[in-house]
Design a protein around this motif. Structure first.
Motif, PDB file in Angstrom:
ATOM      1  N   LEU A  98       0.845  -1.194   0.000  1.00  0.00           N
ATOM      2  CA  LEU A  98       0.000   0.000   0.000  1.00  0.00           C
ATOM      3  C   LEU A  98       0.882   1.246   0.000  1.00  0.00           C
ATOM      4  O   LEU A  98       1.948   1.265   0.611  1.00  0.00           O
ATOM      5  CB  LEU A  98      -0.919   0.003   1.216  1.00  0.00           C
ATOM      6  CG  LEU A  98      -1.891  -1.181   1.302  1.00  0.00           C
ATOM      7  CD1 LEU A  98      -2.645  -1.149   2.625  1.00  0.00           C
ATOM      8  CD2 LEU A  98      -2.849  -1.185   0.126  1.00  0.00           C
ATOM      9  N   ASP A  99       0.429   2.284  -0.667  1.00  0.00           N
ATOM     10  CA  ASP A  99       1.174   3.542  -0.761  1.00  0.00           C
ATOM     11  C   ASP A  99       1.213   4.192   0.619  1.00  0.00           C
ATOM     12  O   ASP A  99       0.181   4.622   1.147  1.00  0.00           O
ATOM     13  CB  ASP A  99       0.510   4.452  -1.790  1.00  0.00           C
ATOM     14  CG  ASP A  99       1.420   5.559  -2.272  1.00  0.00           C
ATOM     15  OD1 ASP A  99       2.564   5.673  -1.788  1.00  0.00           O
ATOM     16  OD2 ASP A  99       0.977   6.329  -3.149  1.00  0.00           O
ATOM     17  N   THR A 100       2.398   4.228   1.216  1.00  0.00           N
ATOM     18  CA  THR A 100       2.563   4.621   2.607  1.00  0.00           C
ATOM     19  C   THR A 100       3.703   5.620   2.756  1.00  0.00           C
ATOM     20  O   THR A 100       4.720   5.521   2.074  1.00  0.00           O
ATOM     21  CB  THR A 100       2.878   3.373   3.463  1.00  0.00           C
ATOM     22  OG1 THR A 100       1.859   2.400   3.236  1.00  0.00           O
ATOM     23  CG2 THR A 100       2.925   3.696   4.936  1.00  0.00           C
ATOM     24  N   ILE A 101       3.525   6.567   3.671  1.00  0.00           N
ATOM     25  CA  ILE A 101       4.599   7.499   4.044  1.00  0.00           C
ATOM     26  C   ILE A 101       4.972   7.200   5.489  1.00  0.00           C
ATOM     27  O   ILE A 101       4.102   7.071   6.357  1.00  0.00           O
ATOM     28  CB  ILE A 101       4.149   8.962   3.884  1.00  0.00           C
ATOM     29  CG1 ILE A 101       3.842   9.252   2.406  1.00  0.00           C
ATOM     30  CG2 ILE A 101       5.221   9.915   4.418  1.00  0.00           C
ATOM     31  CD1 ILE A 101       3.251  10.623   2.162  1.00  0.00           C
ATOM     32  N   TYR A 102       6.277   7.061   5.732  1.00  0.00           N
ATOM     33  CA  TYR A 102       6.759   6.794   7.087  1.00  0.00           C
ATOM     34  C   TYR A 102       8.109   7.470   7.285  1.00  0.00           C
ATOM     35  O   TYR A 102       8.752   7.898   6.322  1.00  0.00           O
ATOM     36  CB  TYR A 102       6.849   5.293   7.376  1.00  0.00           C
ATOM     37  CG  TYR A 102       7.508   4.470   6.291  1.00  0.00           C
ATOM     38  CD1 TYR A 102       8.875   4.198   6.317  1.00  0.00           C
ATOM     39  CD2 TYR A 102       6.765   3.959   5.228  1.00  0.00           C
ATOM     40  CE1 TYR A 102       9.466   3.441   5.322  1.00  0.00           C
ATOM     41  CE2 TYR A 102       7.354   3.207   4.233  1.00  0.00           C
ATOM     42  CZ  TYR A 102       8.707   2.957   4.278  1.00  0.00           C
ATOM     43  OH  TYR A 102       9.299   2.220   3.291  1.00  0.00           O
ATOM     44  N   ALA A 103       8.508   7.592   8.541  1.00  0.00           N
ATOM     45  CA  ALA A 103       9.780   8.224   8.896  1.00  0.00           C
ATOM     46  C   ALA A 103      10.687   7.172   9.518  1.00  0.00           C
ATOM     47  O   ALA A 103      10.337   6.572  10.537  1.00  0.00           O
ATOM     48  CB  ALA A 103       9.550   9.369   9.876  1.00  0.00           C
TER      49      ALA A 103
END
Length: 159
Positions: free
Chosen positions: A64-69
């Motif tokens: 899934l298209d995800t943004i994380y740090a």
């Protein structure tokens, strides 16, 4: 008398070093912008007073298209990982471990994934990274919705 003076100096120096260490590792909330600022399969380094971290937008973890740090420090050697656009991997200069864009180890002695920081969306849709809370993959914490933001819907929220 000389012994007491040396003890006072030693205790004072220790207090200064501890205070400096605490202030340099102080948690921060960093606004990194709108989710739409990050291209698919992109990595951006963010420098802070304490240590750098990486903002990643990818489908590599669960499809899934995800943004994380990702925390910028290698969990084994404690050195700042380096992103290679060419190989699409992070590399630890201290241990020579390599990590996928997801943060999982793929080569070298490193067995633990890079830690994630808490990410959230503000009311105006900005991504905020909170470096006071870390999430470890091997403990199942990457499934926690506070360790990522789904693109474009933004299912996380700042609490």
């Amino acid at each position: 008398m000389l012994g007491i003076a040396a003890l006072v100096v030693a205790v004072g120096c220790t207090g200064v070093l501890v205070a400096r260490q605490l202030s340099s590792n102080a948690p921060e909330r960093i606004n990194v912008g709108l989710p739409s600022n990050f291209e698919p399969n992109s990595v951006m380094k963010v420098s802070t007073a304490a240590e750098p971290f990486w903002i990643v937008r990818s489908t590599a973890y669960d499809g899934l298209d995800t943004i994380y740090a990702l925390r910028g420090t290698c969990p084994g050697a404690g050195e700042v990982a380096i992103w290679s656009e060419e190989t699409q991997t992070f590399r630890c200069p201290g241990s020579a471990s390599h990590y996928a864009i997801s943060g999982r180890p793929i080569k070298g002695p490193g067995r633990r994934a890079l830690e994630r920081y808490r990410v959230a969306l503000t009311e105006n849709g900005q991504i905020v990274v909170d470096t006071s809370e870390e999430f470890r993959e091997e403990l199942g914490q990457w499934a926690d919705p506070e360790s990522f933001v789904r693109f474009p819907s933004g299912e996380a929220s700042l609490r």
